[in-house]
Scaffold this motif. Structure first.
Motif, short mmCIF file in Angstrom:
data_model
loop_
_atom_site.label_atom_id
_atom_site.label_comp_id
_atom_site.label_asym_id
_atom_site.label_seq_id
_atom_site.Cartn_x
_atom_site.Cartn_y
_atom_site.Cartn_z
N ALA A 82 8.90 1.21 15.94
CA ALA A 82 8.80 2.43 15.15
C ALA A 82 7.63 3.29 15.61
O ALA A 82 7.73 4.53 15.68
CB ALA A 82 8.63 2.08 13.67
N LYS A 93 7.40 7.24 17.71
CA LYS A 93 6.62 8.36 17.19
C LYS A 93 5.54 8.79 18.18
O LYS A 93 5.28 9.98 18.38
CB LYS A 93 5.98 7.99 15.86
CG LYS A 93 5.30 9.15 15.12
CD LYS A 93 4.83 8.71 13.74
CE LYS A 93 4.18 9.86 12.99
NZ LYS A 93 5.15 10.93 12.67
N SER A 152 1.78 6.06 8.67
CA SER A 152 2.22 7.22 9.46
C SER A 152 3.59 7.73 9.05
O SER A 152 3.88 8.93 9.17
CB SER A 152 2.22 6.87 10.95
OG SER A 152 3.14 5.84 11.23
N HIS A 153 4.47 6.85 8.56
CA HIS A 153 5.83 7.26 8.26
C HIS A 153 6.08 7.57 6.78
O HIS A 153 6.99 8.33 6.45
CB HIS A 153 6.81 6.19 8.71
CG HIS A 153 6.97 6.08 10.20
ND1 HIS A 153 6.03 5.47 11.01
CD2 HIS A 153 7.94 6.54 11.04
CE1 HIS A 153 6.43 5.54 12.27
NE2 HIS A 153 7.58 6.18 12.32
N GLN A 157 6.00 12.58 5.49
CA GLN A 157 7.32 12.38 6.06
C GLN A 157 8.37 12.23 4.95
O GLN A 157 8.06 11.87 3.82
CB GLN A 157 7.32 11.13 6.93
CG GLN A 157 6.27 11.14 8.03
CD GLN A 157 6.53 12.22 9.05
OE1 GLN A 157 7.66 12.60 9.30
NE2 GLN A 157 5.46 12.75 9.64
N ASP A 177 14.32 5.20 4.70
CA ASP A 177 12.93 5.25 5.17
C ASP A 177 12.07 4.21 4.46
O ASP A 177 11.22 3.56 5.07
CB ASP A 177 12.34 6.64 4.93
CG ASP A 177 12.87 7.66 5.92
OD1 ASP A 177 13.40 7.24 6.96
OD2 ASP A 177 12.78 8.86 5.63
N TYR A 191 10.49 1.76 6.99
CA TYR A 191 9.07 2.03 7.22
C TYR A 191 8.17 1.54 6.09
O TYR A 191 6.96 1.75 6.14
CB TYR A 191 8.85 3.53 7.42
CG TYR A 191 9.71 4.12 8.50
CD1 TYR A 191 9.71 3.59 9.79
CD2 TYR A 191 10.54 5.22 8.24
CE1 TYR A 191 10.51 4.12 10.79
CE2 TYR A 191 11.34 5.77 9.25
CZ TYR A 191 11.32 5.22 10.51
OH TYR A 191 12.11 5.75 11.50
#
Length: 470
Positions: free
Chosen positions: A90, A94, A397-398, A403, A409, A413
């Motif tokens: 992942a 990115k 980060s996600h 986001q 998600d 994530y």
């Protein structure tokens, strides 16, 4: 959050006519690595880094520790590594740049935390080449006792250094040859072991899972699984080649998952076959247990074949691990967290981080005087710190940086990296006091360096600059 804005057009990612990124230029000073690696080369790099025969390095020790349940311990380790591999996948999608856990953590939590994660990762990356050189010296000295072990160590360091300076294509070519040789050995071993097992009257297929009764319960399995983390130091190394992959966002994640699952399945298979051939956990010498297994399965021929294949694998792992750590040092130097003029430059001719490669080689000379147990203790701590940081970086980060947060998600994530983090922490609880002590001392040195570099944390540490449009 660290700056992730695109750089000017002169520093942007070059795109080939086929739409594949051809070159990545870092915004710090126009440094770039060559994008030449495709998926098969990346997978082979990861496999040679991990060394398919690395199972036999700790086989006897773990078999005694788990009471004859090494295969079961590998299943636990593979489970933890798989979730962490998904997190690496992942993050590289990115941020397809070199630096591995250092870059990912810097871009997610800030440069100071990123530096500490990268510093911890250096602990295992710096000493993994050394442990391979040490093993090569020991095995070849046994085969050729008239030649001192240090001669083999120094000679191997010299060859590996030259190949790494010449470029990643040299590393990739050698990786293919070494993995091929080890695959041949694995096939021969399984064939001879199968022939041996056909002659066993009372073959107990449950023994590798239930053990011999010398160690009972789940805790010995966890202790063995923690030791076996060393076998999986390789899937994360693939991410350090993100700036040398033709299509990093597609091929690096695939290579990470394929390497992890492929190597894990092979480790479990070899452990199963070995424990069926040589049941129980009573060895004359646990550190040389592989030799007893080979003699039982195929006699003197297989034992000699194993020695040759194992030494070749160790050389390949040294080759790949030196390539990886030199790129982490290059990434940290390029960002200014390490001296840029020393580490953040590439060879004009070969486009490789020559200074970092030579430094790793000089450090590896300690293999002449250091012992195997101390080296193994140094490696485990750094790996688990880095794996923990990457799992948390995915969540940060996600999910927490603006986001979209769909149900998919939250699963991909949120839940999956959280499970990976929990499993890694679980393995942490089984590390020895020696490992924890060495690891914490290394971490303290890194913290002191960061304090000096930032003048007592009054200045911000240098940020990772990411020039590809996000």
């Amino acid at each position: 959050m660290p700056s992730t804005r695109p750089a000017s057009s002169s520093n942007a990612l070059a795109i080939s006519d086929s739409g594949v990124p051809s070159e990545f230029t870092h915004s710090a000073q126009g440094t770039s690595l060559r994008r030449i690696l495709r998926l098969p080369a990346l997978v082979f790099f990861g496999l040679v880094y991990m060394v398919p025969l690395t199972i036999f390095t700790t086989y006897g020790v773990v078999t005694q520790l788990t009471g004859g349940r090494t295969a079961a311990a590998y299943v636990i380790t593979l489970l933890a590594m798989f979730f962490t591999a998904l997190s690496y996948s992942a993050m590289v999608k990115k941020y397809p740049i070199a630096g591995s856990a250092y870059s990912y953590t810097s871009l997610s939590f800030g440069p100071s935390i990123g530096f500490l994660a990268g510093w911890s990762l250096l602990l295992d990356y710096l000493f993994l080449p050394m442990i391979n050189y040490l093993v090569i010296g020991l095995f070849l000295n046994i085969a050729f006792p008239q030649v001192p072990a240090w001669v083999f160590v120094v000679a191997t360091i010299g060859v590996v250094t030259v190949l790494n300076i010449r470029g990643i294509s040299s590393v990739s070519s050698m990786s293919n040859l070494i993995v091929g040789a080890q695959v041949v050995f694995v096939l021969v071993f399984i064939a001879l072991a199968g022939k041996h097992l056909l002659g066993v009257e009372a073959l107990d297929l449950s023994a590798p899972w239930l053990g011999d009764g010398s160690q009972v319960g789940f805790l010995p399995l966890i202790a063995g699984a923690a030791v076996l983390c060393l076998s999986f130091l390789g899937f994360d190394a693939v991410s350090t080649l993100a700036e040398e992959a033709r299509d990093p966002r597609r091929d690096i994640p695939r290579a990470i998952v394929i390497t992890t699952l492929g190597a894990g399945a092979l480790f479990i298979l070899l452990a199963l076959v070995s424990q069926l051939v040589f049941p129980g956990s009573a060895f004359k010498d646990p550190e040389a247990a592989a030799g007893e297994v080979m003699l039982q399965a195929g006699g003197r021929f297989l034992e000699m074949f194993f020695t040759a294949a194992y030494v070749a694998g160790a050389a390949g792992s040294a080759l790949a691990s030196q390539a990886s750590v030199s790129r982490i040092l290059f990434s940290m130097g390029r960002d200014g967290i390490l001296p840029r003029r020393v580490f953040g430059v590439l060879s004009a001719r070969y486009k490789t981080p020559t200074t970092a490669i030579v430094l790793v080689s000089l450090i590896s000379l300690l293999a002449v005087v250091i012992d195997l147990t101390t080296l193994a203790s140094m490696i485990s701590f750094g790996a688990l710190v880095a794996f923990s940081a990457v799992n948390l970086a995915v969540i940060k980060s996600h999910l927490f940086d603006g986001q979209p947060r769909s149900g998919a998600d939250l699963l991909r994530y949120g839940l999956l990296p959280l499970v990976g983090f929990a499993l890694i922490v679980w393995l942490w609880t089984s590390l020895s006091l020696l490992t924890l002590g060495i690891g914490l001392a290394w971490f303290a040195v890194g913290l002191a360096y960061l304090a000096f570099h930032t003048r007592g944390f009054s200045h911000k540490a240098p940020e990772v600059q990411f020039s590809e449009p996000l």
